[in-house]
Design a protein around this motif. Sequence first.
Motif, PDB file in Angstrom:
ATOM      1  N   ILE A 117      56.598  46.033  36.299  1.00  0.00           N
ATOM      2  CA  ILE A 117      56.014  46.857  35.234  1.00  0.00           C
ATOM      3  C   ILE A 117      55.067  46.016  34.394  1.00  0.00           C
ATOM      4  O   ILE A 117      55.362  44.867  34.062  1.00  0.00           O
ATOM      5  CB  ILE A 117      57.115  47.450  34.325  1.00  0.00           C
ATOM      6  CG1 ILE A 117      58.112  48.272  35.140  1.00  0.00           C
ATOM      7  CG2 ILE A 117      56.500  48.316  33.221  1.00  0.00           C
ATOM      8  CD1 ILE A 117      59.316  48.714  34.354  1.00  0.00           C
ATOM      9  N   ASP A 118      53.926  46.592  34.049  1.00  0.00           N
ATOM     10  CA  ASP A 118      52.983  45.930  33.157  1.00  0.00           C
ATOM     11  C   ASP A 118      52.142  47.011  32.480  1.00  0.00           C
ATOM     12  O   ASP A 118      52.285  48.190  32.760  1.00  0.00           O
ATOM     13  CB  ASP A 118      52.087  44.959  33.942  1.00  0.00           C
ATOM     14  CG  ASP A 118      51.557  43.814  33.088  1.00  0.00           C
ATOM     15  OD1 ASP A 118      51.480  43.978  31.852  1.00  0.00           O
ATOM     16  OD2 ASP A 118      51.221  42.759  33.648  1.00  0.00           O
ATOM     17  N   GLY A 119      51.274  46.595  31.554  1.00  0.00           N
ATOM     18  CA  GLY A 119      50.381  47.529  30.901  1.00  0.00           C
ATOM     19  C   GLY A 119      50.947  48.093  29.614  1.00  0.00           C
ATOM     20  O   GLY A 119      51.949  47.617  29.084  1.00  0.00           O
ATOM     21  N   ALA A 160      46.250  42.570  37.399  1.00  0.00           N
ATOM     22  CA  ALA A 160      45.460  41.601  36.636  1.00  0.00           C
ATOM     23  C   ALA A 160      44.223  42.216  36.000  1.00  0.00           C
ATOM     24  O   ALA A 160      43.523  41.543  35.228  1.00  0.00           O
ATOM     25  CB  ALA A 160      45.034  40.442  37.542  1.00  0.00           C
ATOM     26  N   ASP A 161      43.944  43.483  36.283  1.00  0.00           N
ATOM     27  CA  ASP A 161      42.745  44.141  35.763  1.00  0.00           C
ATOM     28  C   ASP A 161      42.979  44.552  34.307  1.00  0.00           C
ATOM     29  O   ASP A 161      43.825  45.405  34.024  1.00  0.00           O
ATOM     30  CB  ASP A 161      42.419  45.376  36.604  1.00  0.00           C
ATOM     31  CG  ASP A 161      41.122  46.047  36.207  1.00  0.00           C
ATOM     32  OD1 ASP A 161      40.886  46.245  34.998  1.00  0.00           O
ATOM     33  OD2 ASP A 161      40.329  46.380  37.103  1.00  0.00           O
ATOM     34  N   GLU A 174      39.427  43.791  48.858  1.00  0.00           N
ATOM     35  CA  GLU A 174      38.103  43.543  49.429  1.00  0.00           C
ATOM     36  C   GLU A 174      36.987  44.069  48.531  1.00  0.00           C
ATOM     37  O   GLU A 174      35.902  43.481  48.456  1.00  0.00           O
ATOM     38  CB  GLU A 174      38.000  44.199  50.800  1.00  0.00           C
ATOM     39  CG  GLU A 174      38.962  43.646  51.841  1.00  0.00           C
ATOM     40  CD  GLU A 174      38.874  44.414  53.145  1.00  0.00           C
ATOM     41  OE1 GLU A 174      37.824  44.349  53.802  1.00  0.00           O
ATOM     42  OE2 GLU A 174      39.864  45.094  53.503  1.00  0.00           O
ATOM     43  N   SER A 175      37.227  45.191  47.897  1.00  0.00           N
ATOM     44  CA  SER A 175      36.249  45.800  47.001  1.00  0.00           C
ATOM     45  C   SER A 175      36.952  46.162  45.695  1.00  0.00           C
ATOM     46  O   SER A 175      36.941  47.315  45.255  1.00  0.00           O
ATOM     47  CB  SER A 175      35.641  47.043  47.665  1.00  0.00           C
ATOM     48  OG  SER A 175      34.540  47.525  46.943  1.00  0.00           O
ATOM     49  N   ALA A 176      37.555  45.148  45.081  1.00  0.00           N
ATOM     50  CA  ALA A 176      38.473  45.375  43.961  1.00  0.00           C
ATOM     51  C   ALA A 176      37.818  46.058  42.777  1.00  0.00           C
ATOM     52  O   ALA A 176      38.388  46.990  42.189  1.00  0.00           O
ATOM     53  CB  ALA A 176      39.098  44.046  43.526  1.00  0.00           C
TER      54      ALA A 176
END
Length: 285
Positions: A21-23, A48-49, A259-261
């Motif tokens: 869990i994060d955010g 990590a975004d 690949e296309s984060a």
Amino acid sequence: MTRRMRAEVVGASGVRIGVRIDGERHAPALVFVHGWAQSARAWDTQFADPELRERFRLIAPDLRGHGGSEAPEGGYGDPATWAADLAAVLELAGGDAVVVGWSYGGLVITDYLRTHGTRGLAGIAFVGAITEIGKGRPGGRVGPAMADALPAALSDDLGVALPALTALAEGMAHRPVPGEFSQALLGASLAVPPRVRRALFRRDVDSADVLAAVDVPVLVVHGTDDAVVDVTAGEYTAGKIAGVSARWWPGVGHLPFVESAREFDTTLRRFAEQAFESVLGRAER
């Protein structure tokens, strides 16, 4: 206020399911469901975004038999088991969630839909996903990297399984991805007991009617160079659901969220925001 933690929920037959869990604690939830022989760590890039973490509560379970979850002897072939496990995670979300299924995670979501419909769901994102499994099932068609890895990747013999799982980890991406991430994928696969790896393939599931009944927003994202789950599996899913939003990404393999984060995270954020707005709109009517 962000909260980074590990938790557990109780799934079918009392099995403990580990959850990452994060955010934002009180924000609407994105629930990320990983694929076959992987773990919640597959979503490291999304966790990590900063935009996703600031806008949403991020929740990622380890499927039963994977990662930090318990690995019981049975239950892997029963759609109701997977549905109950995911329902326990969705309860943790505390409200309608957008659920994101990668690879085999798409089948787990379909198992939930088969049992519970779209209750508790604001939207669904299928990412390089299967929604069926079994010989000749178009929603479960695999690509050459997966076909070449089987059946060796299911073996109890490390000398047989290791080369197959290594080749599969190497074949997941079409574009370059960090070596650390690729090695983490391999490590996650090796950590799943061979009996669990085998059990997940002992299923025969047709999902056409289940998909046709979906009545919440759906996003399908699939790389056209996916060598693990063939792009036609994504096309099948998209073709069964009314009003679906589909994204076919050229030059991308089985890991579009790595690949296309940046494009993936932006696409997911916008889709989720619209899905949650639709929930609010329905509640106000």
